[in-house]
Each structure stands twice: as structure tokens, then as C-alpha cells.
Scaffold this motif. Structure first.
Motif, PDB file in Angstrom:
ATOM      1  N   ASN A 143     -56.609  -0.245 -24.392  1.00  0.00           N
ATOM      2  CA  ASN A 143     -56.457  -0.036 -23.297  1.00  0.00           C
ATOM      3  C   ASN A 143     -55.347   0.928 -22.794  1.00  0.00           C
ATOM      4  OD1 ASN A 143     -58.270  -2.357 -22.491  1.00  0.00           O
ATOM      5  ND2 ASN A 143     -56.825  -3.565 -23.729  1.00  0.00           N
ATOM      6  N   ASN A 144     -55.625   1.693 -21.568  1.00  0.00           N
ATOM      7  CA  ASN A 144     -54.618   2.661 -21.139  1.00  0.00           C
ATOM      8  C   ASN A 144     -54.480   2.855 -19.552  1.00  0.00           C
ATOM      9  OD1 ASN A 144     -52.693   4.488 -22.311  1.00  0.00           O
ATOM     10  ND2 ASN A 144     -54.210   4.984 -23.800  1.00  0.00           N
ATOM     11  N   SER A 145     -53.488   3.155 -19.106  1.00  0.00           N
ATOM     12  CA  SER A 145     -53.143   3.373 -17.966  1.00  0.00           C
ATOM     13  C   SER A 145     -52.529   4.737 -17.383  1.00  0.00           C
ATOM     14  CB  SER A 145     -52.424   2.163 -17.004  1.00  0.00           C
ATOM     15  OG  SER A 145     -51.341   2.027 -17.506  1.00  0.00           O
ATOM     16  N   VAL A 146     -52.821   5.361 -16.284  1.00  0.00           N
ATOM     17  CA  VAL A 146     -52.296   6.660 -16.475  1.00  0.00           C
ATOM     18  C   VAL A 146     -52.358   7.109 -14.431  1.00  0.00           C
ATOM     19  CG1 VAL A 146     -54.380   8.061 -16.599  1.00  0.00           C
ATOM     20  CG2 VAL A 146     -52.211   9.052 -16.610  1.00  0.00           C
ATOM     21  N   LEU A 147     -51.259   7.750 -14.266  1.00  0.00           N
ATOM     22  CA  LEU A 147     -51.061   8.057 -12.845  1.00  0.00           C
ATOM     23  C   LEU A 147     -51.312   9.492 -12.611  1.00  0.00           C
ATOM     24  CD1 LEU A 147     -48.157   5.742 -11.264  1.00  0.00           C
ATOM     25  CD2 LEU A 147     -50.794   5.624 -10.764  1.00  0.00           C
ATOM     26  N   ARG A 170     -64.905   2.543  -8.855  1.00  0.00           N
ATOM     27  CA  ARG A 170     -64.069   3.408  -7.871  1.00  0.00           C
ATOM     28  C   ARG A 170     -63.601   2.450  -6.761  1.00  0.00           C
ATOM     29  NH1 ARG A 170     -64.365   9.088  -8.506  1.00  0.00           N
ATOM     30  NH2 ARG A 170     -65.667   9.849  -9.859  1.00  0.00           N
ATOM     31  N   LEU A 171     -62.305   2.606  -6.443  1.00  0.00           N
ATOM     32  CA  LEU A 171     -61.587   1.896  -5.302  1.00  0.00           C
ATOM     33  C   LEU A 171     -60.830   3.055  -4.623  1.00  0.00           C
ATOM     34  CD1 LEU A 171     -60.624  -1.461  -6.689  1.00  0.00           C
ATOM     35  CD2 LEU A 171     -62.520  -0.911  -5.682  1.00  0.00           C
ATOM     36  N   ASN A 172     -60.665   2.614  -3.383  1.00  0.00           N
ATOM     37  CA  ASN A 172     -59.744   3.558  -2.419  1.00  0.00           C
ATOM     38  C   ASN A 172     -58.726   2.795  -1.759  1.00  0.00           C
ATOM     39  OD1 ASN A 172     -58.664   5.261  -0.276  1.00  0.00           O
ATOM     40  ND2 ASN A 172     -60.155   6.678  -1.126  1.00  0.00           N
ATOM     41  N   GLY A 173     -57.478   3.234  -1.864  1.00  0.00           N
ATOM     42  CA  GLY A 173     -56.686   2.355  -1.050  1.00  0.00           C
ATOM     43  C   GLY A 173     -56.666   2.106   0.392  1.00  0.00           C
ATOM     44  N   MET A 174     -57.370   3.005   0.834  1.00  0.00           N
ATOM     45  CA  MET A 174     -57.533   3.112   2.573  1.00  0.00           C
ATOM     46  C   MET A 174     -58.606   2.174   2.750  1.00  0.00           C
ATOM     47  SD  MET A 174     -55.647   5.673   3.636  1.00  0.00           S
ATOM     48  CE  MET A 174     -56.417   6.318   5.415  1.00  0.00           C
ATOM     49  N   LEU A 175     -59.366   1.645   1.952  1.00  0.00           N
ATOM     50  CA  LEU A 175     -60.514   0.662   2.058  1.00  0.00           C
ATOM     51  C   LEU A 175     -60.323  -0.656   1.377  1.00  0.00           C
ATOM     52  CD1 LEU A 175     -63.688   3.226   1.367  1.00  0.00           C
ATOM     53  CD2 LEU A 175     -62.445   2.500   3.586  1.00  0.00           C
ATOM     54  N   HIS A 176     -59.598  -0.565   0.374  1.00  0.00           N
ATOM     55  CA  HIS A 176     -59.776  -1.636  -0.522  1.00  0.00           C
ATOM     56  C   HIS A 176     -58.200  -2.222  -0.865  1.00  0.00           C
ATOM     57  CE1 HIS A 176     -63.272   0.654  -1.850  1.00  0.00           C
ATOM     58  NE2 HIS A 176     -63.908  -0.496  -1.141  1.00  0.00           N
ATOM     59  N   SER A 177     -57.236  -1.904  -0.123  1.00  0.00           N
ATOM     60  CA  SER A 177     -56.001  -2.393  -0.624  1.00  0.00           C
ATOM     61  C   SER A 177     -55.761  -3.793  -0.158  1.00  0.00           C
ATOM     62  CB  SER A 177     -54.920  -1.577   0.603  1.00  0.00           C
ATOM     63  OG  SER A 177     -55.146  -2.048   1.879  1.00  0.00           O
ATOM     64  N   PHE A 188     -61.260   2.519 -14.310  1.00  0.00           N
ATOM     65  CA  PHE A 188     -61.202   2.233 -12.924  1.00  0.00           C
ATOM     66  C   PHE A 188     -60.329   3.213 -12.202  1.00  0.00           C
ATOM     67  CE2 PHE A 188     -61.191  -1.941 -15.233  1.00  0.00           C
ATOM     68  CZ  PHE A 188     -62.045  -2.705 -14.112  1.00  0.00           C
ATOM     69  N   ILE A 189     -61.096   3.827 -11.187  1.00  0.00           N
ATOM     70  CA  ILE A 189     -60.270   4.920 -10.354  1.00  0.00           C
ATOM     71  C   ILE A 189     -59.878   4.351  -9.385  1.00  0.00           C
ATOM     72  CG2 ILE A 189     -60.782   7.337  -9.869  1.00  0.00           C
ATOM     73  CD1 ILE A 189     -61.346   6.929 -12.766  1.00  0.00           C
ATOM     74  N   LEU A 190     -58.583   4.411  -8.886  1.00  0.00           N
ATOM     75  CA  LEU A 190     -57.928   3.985  -7.820  1.00  0.00           C
ATOM     76  C   LEU A 190     -57.317   5.217  -7.186  1.00  0.00           C
ATOM     77  CD1 LEU A 190     -55.994   0.868  -9.587  1.00  0.00           C
ATOM     78  CD2 LEU A 190     -58.480   0.978  -8.704  1.00  0.00           C
ATOM     79  N   GLU A 191     -57.948   5.484  -6.111  1.00  0.00           N
ATOM     80  CA  GLU A 191     -57.406   6.399  -5.165  1.00  0.00           C
ATOM     81  C   GLU A 191     -56.616   5.883  -4.179  1.00  0.00           C
ATOM     82  OE1 GLU A 191     -59.917   9.619  -3.976  1.00  0.00           O
ATOM     83  OE2 GLU A 191     -61.572   9.071  -5.197  1.00  0.00           O
ATOM     84  N   GLU A 192     -55.622   6.686  -3.762  1.00  0.00           N
ATOM     85  CA  GLU A 192     -54.348   6.202  -2.755  1.00  0.00           C
ATOM     86  C   GLU A 192     -53.823   5.030  -3.506  1.00  0.00           C
ATOM     87  OE1 GLU A 192     -53.751   7.716  -0.338  1.00  0.00           O
ATOM     88  OE2 GLU A 192     -55.460   9.120   0.090  1.00  0.00           O
ATOM     89  N   PHE A 193     -53.315   5.197  -4.731  1.00  0.00           N
ATOM     90  CA  PHE A 193     -52.768   4.072  -5.733  1.00  0.00           C
ATOM     91  C   PHE A 193     -51.629   3.495  -4.943  1.00  0.00           C
ATOM     92  CE2 PHE A 193     -49.860   2.766  -9.072  1.00  0.00           C
ATOM     93  CZ  PHE A 193     -50.733   2.040  -9.784  1.00  0.00           C
ATOM     94  N   ASP A 194     -50.669   4.329  -4.205  1.00  0.00           N
ATOM     95  CA  ASP A 194     -49.699   3.615  -3.639  1.00  0.00           C
ATOM     96  C   ASP A 194     -50.047   2.665  -2.655  1.00  0.00           C
ATOM     97  OD1 ASP A 194     -49.589   5.341  -0.743  1.00  0.00           O
ATOM     98  OD2 ASP A 194     -50.649   6.342  -2.592  1.00  0.00           O
ATOM     99  N   LEU A 195     -51.282   2.471  -1.889  1.00  0.00           N
ATOM    100  CA  LEU A 195     -51.434   1.556  -1.041  1.00  0.00           C
ATOM    101  C   LEU A 195     -51.899   0.275  -1.739  1.00  0.00           C
ATOM    102  CD1 LEU A 195     -53.536   3.719   1.489  1.00  0.00           C
ATOM    103  CD2 LEU A 195     -51.344   2.845   1.766  1.00  0.00           C
ATOM    104  N   PHE A 196     -52.328   0.311  -2.944  1.00  0.00           N
ATOM    105  CA  PHE A 196     -52.611  -0.878  -3.866  1.00  0.00           C
ATOM    106  C   PHE A 196     -51.273  -1.459  -4.297  1.00  0.00           C
ATOM    107  CE2 PHE A 196     -56.687   1.308  -4.812  1.00  0.00           C
ATOM    108  CZ  PHE A 196     -57.569   0.438  -4.411  1.00  0.00           C
ATOM    109  N   ALA A 197     -49.988  -0.919  -4.232  1.00  0.00           N
ATOM    110  CA  ALA A 197     -48.813  -1.433  -4.602  1.00  0.00           C
ATOM    111  C   ALA A 197     -48.070  -2.035  -3.657  1.00  0.00           C
ATOM    112  CB  ALA A 197     -47.669  -0.019  -5.207  1.00  0.00           C
ATOM    113  N   GLN A 198     -48.730  -2.084  -2.283  1.00  0.00           N
ATOM    114  CA  GLN A 198     -48.184  -2.817  -1.409  1.00  0.00           C
ATOM    115  C   GLN A 198     -48.666  -4.375  -1.507  1.00  0.00           C
ATOM    116  OE1 GLN A 198     -49.544  -0.934   2.151  1.00  0.00           O
ATOM    117  NE2 GLN A 198     -48.437   1.035   1.917  1.00  0.00           N
TER     118      GLN A 198
END
Length: 421
Positions: free
Chosen positions: A52-56, A88-95, A145-155
Motif C-alpha cells: 500500500n502507498n500514498s502520495v501527494l 476517481r474523486l474530486n473534492g469539489m464534488l465529493h468532499s 484512488f485519485i483524489l483531485e482537490e485533495f485539500d477539500l477532503f481534509a476539511q
């Protein structure tokens, strides 16, 4: 082959290149030090070693984060077609955590040809995701897992990130989380419990330098000799383009472009416009092509609205500017008319108009959105008593006065004197 036909064909080839992210960033594949190579090695080793791995991926908008991620995924799908699954997820849509878990469950069901229940609760979807991670791990299949606008998931409570990263601590799961964000401190937004499960790997995308931009432009516009175009045309085309690239004027164009926006996406828009201005008679790009493209890129719609204003409308804008220079915090049409009358009395000009005519000009400026009401609370007031404000800067107003051929000299002098007082 006719010159017009060759030019049209060359234009089509160049446009296809500029619209192909794979070709735009293809130079990244050749160097081991690029973020593309680093990301591909990280994900490929996670797939082959079943870990398993994670990267920004961090950097300003338009610097190529998503394009690089897409290139890596495209290459890995060719190399490991049955060993990866992409979500694929996008923080603008799936936060929202519930929305995100539902979307992940939907994409997993679609990927593995399972039936998806829209009525499933958030807990059911979370449990399903954990089960799928375990089953894919046992089948030696990696979920990306591709998380675009990652900072919005961190809210908020960050329940989604915690659930994913916590499930990845299991030996049976096999997943990689790739977060994309324009915030360089995105990892610092994570809660302690989430941060402790994160791999702390970051790839930084920095803005391109002038040399980088010039190399990109050459890569995109220089024609390869093996293409379907005539060899003589390609030789002449490349020779002329090389001369343009070495010209100081072209470097000035790139500098002007980078002062406004140095992102790859902005460079591509500029080059697409330059190709559209190709001389179809000669079939070559010229310095004029790039200058015309730059003028279109720097064009401001507001300036177009300012250029054909009447003399009276210019007077009203200058009066408003004078009132703001006098630090008058609130003013309306009546205040503007007082300032206008004071100018007429002081300079004895012939540009004297009745109040009704001035009010129509005032309404026209409101319609063009060059001025607006300063307070929405006075909707029940008469228009002439409602406070207003300028929506253009001092520089834009000065430029419009210079460009307007009917502008009285006294108005230009009056504005210039106010600016330098």
C-alpha cells in the motif's frame, strides 16, 4: 501538393498535438528525474510488490499534475491491464464523506460488474469498500484512488481519508492513494490520526522557467521529418521557426505571457491561437502569428466596453473617480452631478448636458456594468439617490481616455492632474 492544402494539413497536425496531453508531456517520459518517472516508479513498485502507498502531487493550478497522473495511469493500464482498478474523486464534488463513500462504492461496482444499491447507507458503503479492498488484495489487484482537490477532503472530520488509510494498514489490502492539490501545505491539514497513516510522500510541481517554456514550445511546434508532410516544406518550416525562436522579440512575447500566467495550460492556449493565425498562403508561422495571439490573450473585454463610450459617459466616470480621490466613501447620481457642474463652471466647456440626458447616460453605464450600486439595501430608493461605485481601475480609465478619439483634451488633462496630485 498545393500550398493551401499543405498549410491546412500542417495546421491540423499542430492543433492535434496541442490538444493531446500525452504528446504535450511526452518529453517527461525520457528523463528519470521528472515527477512522471518518480510517480510511475512509486505506483508500479506498489503494484508489483503488492504493498500500500500514498502520495501527494502539489503545485499551482495548470502546472501539469493531473496530466502527469493520467499519463502514469495510461502507461500502467497497458503494462498491468488486469492488475489495477482506478477510482476517481474530486473534492469539489465529493468532499462530503457520505457522498464520497457512495461514489466509491458506485465506481467499484461498475468496475467489477456488481449491482449498486442507491439505498445503501454510508456505513454499508464503507463496509463494502473495506471488503472490496480485501478481496482485491487477495486477487493481487491494486485499487488506485485519485483524489483531485485533495485539500477539500481534509476539511471536516476527514472520515473518508481515515477509513481509506486505515483499511490500507491491513496486510490483505492493496491500494494506492494519489492526492492532487494546489495547496503546498495540504498534508498539514490532516488530523493526527490520518497523518499517522499517511506515507508522507510528496511530489512538488514548480512553475516553469523561461527556458522550460521555450523548450516546450519547440517540442510542440517543430515538425518531425517522418511526418506525412512534404520534406521540403518541413525543412523550410523548421528553419523559419528556429529563426523566430532565436529572435529577442519572441523571448519578449514569452516573458509577457509568463508575467500574466506561466502555467502549461495558458501556454497551450497561446500556441493554439498562434497556430490559428498561421499564414495560409505561405503555410508558415510568422512573428505576426505570435503577436496576434498575444494581443488576443491580453485582451480585456472591459476595455472593449470603454472604447465606444460617449463624451458624457466619460465625464461621469471621471467625476466618480474624482469623488473617490477625494475619499468620499459614499456618493450617488446627485453627488456626481454636483461634481460635473463644478467642472463645467470651472472650465467653461461646451460639453453641457441636461440632467435627464445625464441620467440616461448614467443608466447606460449601469447596464454595461462599468459602475454598480454600492448597497443592495436601498432597492426601494429612487435610482438617483442610491449609492454607486466604480467597477474599473484608474489605469483602465486612463487607457480608455487615451484610446477614445472623441475625448475632449480638457477631460484628459483634468484626469491626469487628479492622478498626479
Amino acid at each position: 501538393m498545393a500550398a493551401a492544402s499543405v498549410a491546412s494539413q500542417a495546421q491540423a497536425v499542430l492543433r492535434a498535438r496541442l490538444c493531446d496531453p500525452g504528446f504535450v508531456h511526452s518529453a517527461l517520459r525520457s528523463s528519470p528525474d521528472t515527477n512522471y518517472s518518480k510517480l510511475k516508479y512509486l505506483v508500479a513498485s506498489s503494484i508489483s510488490e503488492a504493498c500500500n502507498n500514498s502520495v501527494l502531487l502539489l503545485g499551482p493550478r495548470g502546472c501539469g499534475k493531473a496530466a502527469v497522473a493520467d499519463m502514469v495511469l495510461e502507461d500502467l493500464k497497458k503494462e498491468h491491464s488486469d492488475a489495477i482498478s482506478v477510482i476517481r474523486l474530486n473534492g469539489m464534488l465529493h468532499s462530503d464523506d457520505n457522498c464520497a463513500t457512495k461514489e466509491i462504492a458506485r465506481q467499484l461496482c461498475l468496475e467489477h460488474q456488481l449491482s449498486f444499491s442507491k439505498m445503501a447507507s454510508s456505513d454499508d458503503n464503507t463496509e463494502f469498500i473495506i471488503d472490496m479492498l480485501r478481496e482485491c488484495g487477495l486477487a493481487h489487484k491494486t485499487i488506485l484512488f485519485i483524489l483531485e482537490e485533495f485539500d477539500l477532503f481534509a476539511q471536516g472530520k476527514q472520515r473518508l481519508l481515515y477509513s481509506l488509510l486505515d483499511a490500507m494498514q491491513s496486510l490483505t489490502s492493496q491500494a494506492v492513494v494519489i492526492g492532487l492539490s494546489c495547496r503546498l501545505d495540504a498534508d498539514q491539514l490532516l488530523e493526527k490520526r490520518v497523518r499517522s497513516r499517511f506515507s508522507h510522500r510528496k511530489l512538488l510541481f514548480v512553475p516553469s522557467s523561461l527556458d522550460d517554456i521555450q523548450r516546450l514550445v519547440e517540442h510542440l511546434l517543430i515538425m518531425a521529418k517522418g511526418s506525412s508532410l512534404p520534406a521540403k516544406y518541413i525543412t523550410d518550416y523548421n528553419s523559419r521557426l528556429t529563426n523566430i525562436f532565436s529572435d529577442k522579440k519572441f523571448k519578449g512575447i514569452l516573458n509577457s505571457l509568463m508575467d500574466a500566467d506561466a502555467t502549461t495550460s495558458n501556454i497551450l492556449r497561446f500556441l493554439f491561437r498562434a497556430v490559428s493565425y498561421m499564414d495560409m498562403e505561405s503555410g508558415f508561422l510568422s512573428m505576426e502569428s505570435f503577436l496576434n495571439a498575444l494581443s488576443v490573450m491580453q485582451r480585456q473585454p472591459k476595455m472593449d466596453s470603454l472604447q465606444d463610450l460617449s463624451i458624457l459617459e466619460l465625464y461621469i466616470l471621471v467625476c466618480m473617480h474624482r469623488l473617490e480621490d477625494k475619499e468620499q466613501s459614499s456618493y450617488n447620481f446627485t453627488s456626481i452631478m454636483k461634481e460635473y457642474r463644478s467642472i463645467q463652471d470651472a472650465y467653461k466647456t461646451s460639453d453641457k448636458y441636461a440632467s435627464t440626458v445625464c441620467f440616461r447616460a448614467f443608466e447606460h453605464l449601469l447596464d454595461r456594468e462599468l459602475i454598480s450600486f454600492g448597497d443592495i439595501r436601498g432597492r426601494n430608493q429612487a435610482l438617483e439617490y442610491r449609492p454607486v461605485k466604480l467597477l474599473i481601475s484608474s489605469r483602465e480609465l486612463a487607457q480608455s481616455l487615451k484610446l477614445n478619439t472623441t475625448c475632449p483634451a480638457v477631460l484628459q488633462k483634468l484626469f491626469d492632474r487628479e492622478r498626479y496630485m
